[in-house]
Design an enzyme around this catalytic site. Structure first.
Site, PDB file in Angstrom:
ATOM      1  N   HIS A   1      -2.528  10.932   0.070  1.00 21.15           N
ATOM      2  CA  HIS A   1      -2.827  10.645  -1.334  1.00 21.15           C
ATOM      3  C   HIS A   1      -4.287  10.998  -1.530  1.00 21.15           C
ATOM      4  CE1 HIS A   1      -4.533   6.904   0.372  1.00 21.15           C
ATOM      5  NE2 HIS A   1      -3.496   6.963   1.150  1.00 21.15           N
TER       6      HIS A   1
ATOM      7  N   HIS B   1      -1.437   3.435  -4.968  1.00 20.32           N
ATOM      8  CA  HIS B   1      -1.302   4.888  -5.158  1.00 20.32           C
ATOM      9  C   HIS B   1       0.050   5.294  -4.596  1.00 20.32           C
ATOM     10  CE1 HIS B   1      -2.023   5.090  -0.879  1.00 20.32           C
ATOM     11  NE2 HIS B   1      -3.151   4.443  -1.032  1.00 20.32           N
TER      12      HIS B   1
ATOM     13  N   THR C   1      -7.038   3.560  -1.257  1.00 17.63           N
ATOM     14  CA  THR C   1      -6.796   2.124  -1.111  1.00 17.63           C
ATOM     15  C   THR C   1      -7.887   1.215  -1.700  1.00 17.63           C
ATOM     16  OG1 THR C   1      -5.454   2.538   0.815  1.00 17.63           O
ATOM     17  CG2 THR C   1      -6.314   0.311   0.576  1.00 17.63           C
TER      18      THR C   1
ATOM     19  N   HIS D   1       2.024   8.274   5.669  1.00 18.94           N
ATOM     20  CA  HIS D   1       1.054   9.202   6.268  1.00 18.94           C
ATOM     21  C   HIS D   1       1.619   9.846   7.525  1.00 18.94           C
ATOM     22  CE1 HIS D   1      -2.500   8.551   3.872  1.00 18.94           C
ATOM     23  NE2 HIS D   1      -2.452   7.241   4.047  1.00 18.94           N
TER      24      HIS D   1
ATOM     25  N   ASP E   1       2.396   2.677   3.334  1.00 15.16           N
ATOM     26  CA  ASP E   1       1.361   3.705   3.448  1.00 15.16           C
ATOM     27  C   ASP E   1       1.340   4.357   4.834  1.00 15.16           C
ATOM     28  OD1 ASP E   1      -1.034   4.962   2.100  1.00 15.16           O
ATOM     29  OD2 ASP E   1      -2.000   4.150   3.881  1.00 15.16           O
TER      30      ASP E   1
ATOM     31  N   ASP F   1       0.825  -1.204   0.000  1.00 18.33           N
ATOM     32  CA  ASP F   1       0.000   0.000   0.000  1.00 18.33           C
ATOM     33  C   ASP F   1       0.867   1.265   0.000  1.00 18.33           C
ATOM     34  OD1 ASP F   1      -1.856   2.108   0.717  1.00 18.33           O
ATOM     35  OD2 ASP F   1      -3.185   0.558   1.512  1.00 18.33           O
TER      36      ASP F   1
HETATM   37 ZN   LIG Z   1      -3.245   5.697   2.783  1.00 15.61          ZN
END
Ligand SMILES: [Zn+2]
Ligand SMILES: *[C@@H]1O[C@H](CO)[C@@H](O)[C@H](O)[C@H]1NC(C)=O
Ligand SMILES: *[C@@H]1O[C@H](CO)[C@@H](O)[C@H](O)[C@H]1NC(C)=O
Ligand SMILES: *[C@@H]1O[C@H](CO)[C@@H](O)[C@H](O)[C@H]1NC(C)=O
Ligand SMILES: *[C@@H]1O[C@H](CO)[C@@H](O)[C@H](O)[C@H]1NC(C)=O
Length: 445
Positions: free
Chosen positions: A357, A252, A80, A208, A204, A44
């Site tokens: 994202h 992404h 996601t 973040h 991911d 991710d």
């Molecule tokens: Zn995310």
């Protein structure tokens, strides 16, 4: 010339043959006749260039031993669940209708967080069949390990085996990452699974929490690189070198969120009275916002938001064709997309992320990785960029199954395969039927 009396017999034979052709598993085990298996791995939020400022010996070796795309482009909505579901269905988001990470109902104002949607079939099952079910219907055995959408039922059918990630489960435990690899490889080697999708929640989370430029992001990429090395070794130990194709990709990218309070933060309530103007909203979710205006207020909402800085507001029906979102029935009438690096807030600045994202998929920071290796992939092949929607027909080709109607095309990936047949395959059954048909036509004529 056949007598009139024989004609019904021929026709009956023909119908039987055609019916068999239509219902038989139409798999031509091309090549050496050995059964091929497919492992799809998603990390991710693995931005396309995350491996360029970190030492990644295993990913580098993978590029030499297989295929690397310069980058690939997620669908619009760079989030996601929508993006993963496009990969596994080959359909644009407007068709598969998984239009957010959160499940929502604009009538009841119900909102369900991402992890709690994973077993909610009513969010995922909207008439578009994911690859697991399509493969199962053609006689293959499939499984999903943490992959979004794997825990739902589709037209009443479950994935043969689905492990669903529980809410609050840590995403970055390297020991567990390796155990999960051992688990899914043993499904292939000991239990004869044909397709497994495996999902990792990193990089991911780190992206973040710390932002894409933080040293912790580089550390998690090193961890992923070690995991790729572990995977290569484990595939050999499980005796799967010659039969397992592997695709490694993502959903992404990630971008740094601008953090000067009162300068960069967008507080939408400053531009329109949300309570008065909107009956439903999801606005505190990074760069992507949705909103249902109260009856008769749509024009006012659009005009007010047009004055807000650092964002673009769309009427759902007027969104650019290339977004492939306008036909969605689920998406509320107003969609807001913040400029790269800006966040949407509804009333207060509640946002803590340093990276995010959900922005326009044309932004380079939203692009993601694509790697592939295994018996059917060329070595040392650098692919031009393509859209992730094209992964689906590639997977159908690798599994030798018929695809559902989809928005992808093999054209973009055929070059990376060793035996590129070109065009859709014709099953031996259909060829036989056609030959018989032509032969009998000449008899009947
Ligand atoms: Zn995310
Ligand atoms: C899927 O269907 C099975 C069998 O009907 C049922 O037991 C299971 O609870 C369903 N799962 C979901 C996520 O709906
Ligand atoms: C990581 O996972 C392993 C294996 O499940 C477990 O033994 C270990 O306690 C976990 N470590 C952390 C920090 O959670
Ligand atoms: C499988 O492939 C890996 C990576 O190329 C290689 O290191 C290993 O020796 C191979 N194992 C077997 C059993 O061929
Ligand atoms: C995507 O594929 C579906 C199924 O074939 C089709 O109905 C739809 O029109 C396609 N979308 C676009 C934008 O071509």
């Amino acid at each position: 010339m056949a007598s009139a009396r024989l004609r019904p017999v021929f026709l009956l034979l023909l119908i039987i043959l055609l019916a068999r052709a239509a219902t038989k598993p139409l798999r031509c085990r091309s090549g050496v006749g050995s059964k091929k298996r497919l492992l799809l791995i998603s990390f991710d939020g693995f931005r396309w260039d995350y491996d360029q400022d970190v030492d990644t010996p295993n990913l580098d070796r993978l590029a030499r031993d297989g295929v690397k795309a310069k980058y690939i482009t997620p669908p619009m909505l760079t989030m996601t669940s929508p993006s993963h579901f496009t990969t596994i269905t080959g359909r644009w988001v407007e068709d598969h209708e998984v239009v957010h990470n959160m499940m929502f109902n604009t009538q009841t104002n119900q909102k369900v967080p991402h992890k709690d949607t994973l077993r909610r079939s009513e969010w995922w099952d909207n008439g578009v069949l994911p690859l697991w079910i399509t493969a199962q219907n053609q006689g293959l055995k499939t499984a999903s390990f943490y992959y979004p959408g794997g825990g739902a039922n589709y037209s009443g059918q479950a994935v043969n085996r689905a492990v669903v990630e529980e809410s609050g489960h840590p995403d970055d435990n390297e020991t567990e990452w390796r155990q999960n690899i051992d688990t899914v490889l043993s499904w292939f080697s000991k239990e004869d699974f044909d397709l497994v999708t495996l999902y990792y929640g990193e990089p991911d989370n780190v992206g973040h929490a710390r932002g894409p430029d933080h040293p912790d992001r580089k550390a998690i990429i090193r961890q992923i690189d070690r995991t790729v090395g572990y995977l290569r070794d484990a595939i050999g130990l499980h005796g799967l070198n010659a039969t397992l194709n592997v695709i490694i990709t993502s959903d992404h990218g990630m971008t740094t969120v601008k953090k000067r309070p009162l300068v960069d933060e967008i507080v939408l309530n400053k531009y329109l009275n949300l309570l008065k103007m909107a009956s439903f909203e999801i606005l505190d979710y990074g760069g992507f916002g949705i909103l249902t205006p109260r009856p008769g207020k749509e024009q006012e909402v659009l005009e007010a938001l047009a004055k807000a800085p650092h964002l673009t507001v769309y009427r759902k029906d007027d969104m650019p064709e290339s977004f492939h979102l306008a036909r969605s029935g689920r998406l509320p009438p107003v969609v807001i997309i913040a400029d790269l690096g800006f966040n949407l807030n509804s009333r207060f600045i509640v946002y803590v992320n340093k990276g995010d994202h959900g922005f326009h998929n044309g932004e380079m920071d939203m692009k993601m990785i694509f790697r592939a290796f295994g018996p059917d992939f060329k070595k040392n092949f650098l692919s031009e960029p393509f859209d992730s929607v094209h992964i689906y027909p590639l997977m159908c080709r690798l599994l030798n199954i018929w695809a559902e109607p989809n928005n992808g095309s093999l054209e973009h990936t055929a070059d990376m395969l060793i035996t590129s047949h070109g065009g859709p395959r014709t099953s031996p059954m259909i060829i036989t039927t056609t030959v018989v048909f032509v032969f009998m036509s000449t008899l009947i004529a």
